[in-house]
Design a protein around this motif. Sequence first.
Motif, PDB file in Angstrom:
ATOM      1  N   MET A   1       0.835  -1.191   0.000  1.00 12.46           N
ATOM      2  CA  MET A   1       0.000   0.000   0.000  1.00 12.46           C
ATOM      3  C   MET A   1       0.871   1.243   0.000  1.00 12.46           C
ATOM      4  SD  MET A   1      -1.662  -0.399   3.802  1.00 12.46           S
ATOM      5  CE  MET A   1      -0.690  -0.405   5.322  1.00 12.46           C
ATOM      6  N   ALA A   2       0.351   2.292  -0.635  1.00 12.72           N
ATOM      7  CA  ALA A   2       1.071   3.557  -0.734  1.00 12.72           C
ATOM      8  C   ALA A   2       0.056   4.695  -0.734  1.00 12.72           C
ATOM      9  CB  ALA A   2       1.907   3.601  -2.009  1.00 12.72           C
ATOM     10  N   VAL A   3       0.463   5.829  -0.149  1.00 15.06           N
ATOM     11  CA  VAL A   3      -0.463   6.944   0.064  1.00 15.06           C
ATOM     12  C   VAL A   3       0.235   8.271  -0.183  1.00 15.06           C
ATOM     13  CG1 VAL A   3      -1.764   8.217   1.829  1.00 15.06           C
ATOM     14  CG2 VAL A   3      -1.886   5.742   1.765  1.00 15.06           C
TER      15      VAL A   3
ATOM     16  N   ASP B   1      -7.031  15.977  -0.192  1.00  8.48           N
ATOM     17  CA  ASP B   1      -6.273  15.244  -1.207  1.00  8.48           C
ATOM     18  C   ASP B   1      -6.032  13.806  -0.763  1.00  8.48           C
ATOM     19  OD1 ASP B   1      -5.987  17.502  -2.773  1.00  8.48           O
ATOM     20  OD2 ASP B   1      -3.868  17.826  -2.284  1.00  8.48           O
ATOM     21  N   ALA B   2      -6.088  12.892  -1.708  1.00  6.47           N
ATOM     22  CA  ALA B   2      -5.645  11.520  -1.467  1.00  6.47           C
ATOM     23  C   ALA B   2      -5.374  10.839  -2.790  1.00  6.47           C
ATOM     24  CB  ALA B   2      -6.678  10.729  -0.685  1.00  6.47           C
ATOM     25  N   VAL B   3      -4.217  10.220  -2.901  1.00  3.69           N
ATOM     26  CA  VAL B   3      -3.899   9.318  -4.001  1.00  3.69           C
ATOM     27  C   VAL B   3      -3.352   8.061  -3.337  1.00  3.69           C
ATOM     28  CG1 VAL B   3      -2.657   8.970  -6.152  1.00  3.69           C
ATOM     29  CG2 VAL B   3      -3.334  11.290  -5.475  1.00  3.69           C
ATOM     30  N   VAL B   4      -4.009   6.932  -3.591  1.00  8.36           N
ATOM     31  CA  VAL B   4      -3.748   5.710  -2.823  1.00  8.36           C
ATOM     32  C   VAL B   4      -3.706   4.519  -3.764  1.00  8.36           C
ATOM     33  CG1 VAL B   4      -4.454   4.399  -0.773  1.00  8.36           C
ATOM     34  CG2 VAL B   4      -5.223   6.776  -1.038  1.00  8.36           C
ATOM     35  N   ALA B   5      -2.867   3.553  -3.437  1.00 10.73           N
ATOM     36  CA  ALA B   5      -2.843   2.293  -4.182  1.00 10.73           C
ATOM     37  C   ALA B   5      -2.598   1.150  -3.210  1.00 10.73           C
ATOM     38  CB  ALA B   5      -1.766   2.310  -5.262  1.00 10.73           C
TER      39      ALA B   5
ATOM     40  N   ALA C   1      -6.779   4.768  -6.349  1.00 11.41           N
ATOM     41  CA  ALA C   1      -7.798   5.818  -6.320  1.00 11.41           C
ATOM     42  C   ALA C   1      -7.115   7.158  -6.180  1.00 11.41           C
ATOM     43  CB  ALA C   1      -8.772   5.595  -5.166  1.00 11.41           C
ATOM     44  N   GLY C   2      -7.732   8.185  -6.749  1.00  6.72           N
ATOM     45  CA  GLY C   2      -7.123   9.509  -6.636  1.00  6.72           C
ATOM     46  C   GLY C   2      -8.139  10.623  -6.706  1.00  6.72           C
ATOM     47  N   TYR C   3      -7.945  11.586  -5.819  1.00  2.00           N
ATOM     48  CA  TYR C   3      -8.689  12.853  -5.904  1.00  2.00           C
ATOM     49  C   TYR C   3      -7.788  13.943  -5.341  1.00  2.00           C
ATOM     50  CZ  TYR C   3     -11.700  16.784  -5.068  1.00  2.00           C
ATOM     51  OH  TYR C   3     -12.217  18.055  -5.072  1.00  2.00           O
ATOM     52  N   LEU C   4      -7.626  15.000  -6.104  1.00  5.48           N
ATOM     53  CA  LEU C   4      -6.901  16.183  -5.657  1.00  5.48           C
ATOM     54  C   LEU C   4      -7.874  17.349  -5.673  1.00  5.48           C
ATOM     55  CD1 LEU C   4      -3.611  15.654  -7.704  1.00  5.48           C
ATOM     56  CD2 LEU C   4      -3.963  15.186  -5.264  1.00  5.48           C
ATOM     57  N   VAL C   5      -7.956  18.059  -4.564  1.00  6.72           N
ATOM     58  CA  VAL C   5      -8.949  19.123  -4.412  1.00  6.72           C
ATOM     59  C   VAL C   5      -8.866  20.078  -5.593  1.00  6.72           C
ATOM     60  CG1 VAL C   5      -9.747  21.014  -2.944  1.00  6.72           C
ATOM     61  CG2 VAL C   5      -8.830  18.927  -1.895  1.00  6.72           C
ATOM     62  N   ASP C   6     -10.002  20.280  -6.262  1.00 10.10           N
ATOM     63  CA  ASP C   6     -10.023  21.105  -7.460  1.00 10.10           C
ATOM     64  C   ASP C   6     -11.108  22.164  -7.358  1.00 10.10           C
ATOM     65  OD1 ASP C   6     -12.368  19.825  -9.667  1.00 10.10           O
ATOM     66  OD2 ASP C   6     -11.973  18.869  -7.736  1.00 10.10           O
TER      67      ASP C   6
END
Length: 385
Positions: free
Chosen positions: A20-22, A207-211, A169-174
């Motif tokens: 896992m990575a964050v 923000d979160a980008v995770v695998a 998964a990924g979401y960066l505040v936009d």
Amino acid sequence: MDEVRAGVLRGEREVVVSGMAVLSAFGDGVGPVLDAALEGRPGFAPVSRFRVAGGRAGHAAAHPGAPVLADELDRMIGQACDQAGLTRLQRAGCPLHLAVHGDPALPRVPERDRQAHGADAFAGAVARRGGLSGAARAYTSACVASSTAVADAAAAIARGRADRIVVAAGYLVDADQFAVFDAGRALARDGRVRPFSAGRSGLLLGDAVVAVVVESAAAARGRRAAPLARLAGWGRAGDAHHVCRPRPDGAGLARAVTDALHRARLRPGQIGYVNAHGSGSPAGDAAESAALHSVLGDDAATVPVSSTKSVHGQALEAGALLELVVTMAALRAGRLPVNAGYLGEDPDCRLGLILDRPARTASAYGISLTTAFGGANTALLVGTP
């Protein structure tokens, strides 16, 4: 019927997480976001990534600088695969389940080019750059997108349809999503998320980008990889009560939790931690509390509960995967995150909230809950390896 279902479950393969990575507002890695959650130290600050002048709210939990979603997904997938010890050949056989709102470029490309920027095309490009197989699937179902992706991966692996699947998964505040939530009066104006608390006023984005690498326990053992956690159970249910308001009695979420417990063959009292959806909305938190009382009964007042959104914010499609990773890491550490921002008791939210300091635990099991607009509900039940 129960005996038949139990027989099916006994025949399924054990599912584990081996990497896992964050990336979060707190930086790279699981450690920084876990430390913040254990300390109850929020990452919310005035938004500087885009202009918010004239809006109701102005805070988010954003990573410094201007990260690019595609680049960060590539990095997190690479890090998770490295931690799992996957060779290039093994990665090439891995499907990708990707939870995203879509290609960030889509709203601003000419109409004739939009098909090439759809979510499926974006997922396929991410998979190719990561050296994964061409079997990429995009999940765009809002806050339950990444939990649904995990549940689908776990089900496929448990039933022998795949040995391992990378879920990212990924979401960066936009600016676009920020404006939508702000216009809908969903964002907290005081710059804090206060789950289950009196005086709570809404959510804040983060923000979160995770695998993660999800695989069968046998596949992990075959290459001597040490599992980080077990995916013991998962459940999904819809109640379709309202397009955005939750069903007050939380019946759909209660069904999802019950299904996850059934799949894991656990009793409610064996759950040692609940990482609640806990968005900080008045109606949502009350409905979730009702769901937990429905499932846990008298134990609802004592089972440790917190919402880590109080620290890292609402990461939309990536939120459930971030919270799952924090839950797994907390169980491994034997310490449970604080429900930050708490001001006082709400009689509709009488739960065993973790306040002031992290709770110690020796429990093997925790559950991470997610709800979404339209009445979607998921529960992911994890255990220590």
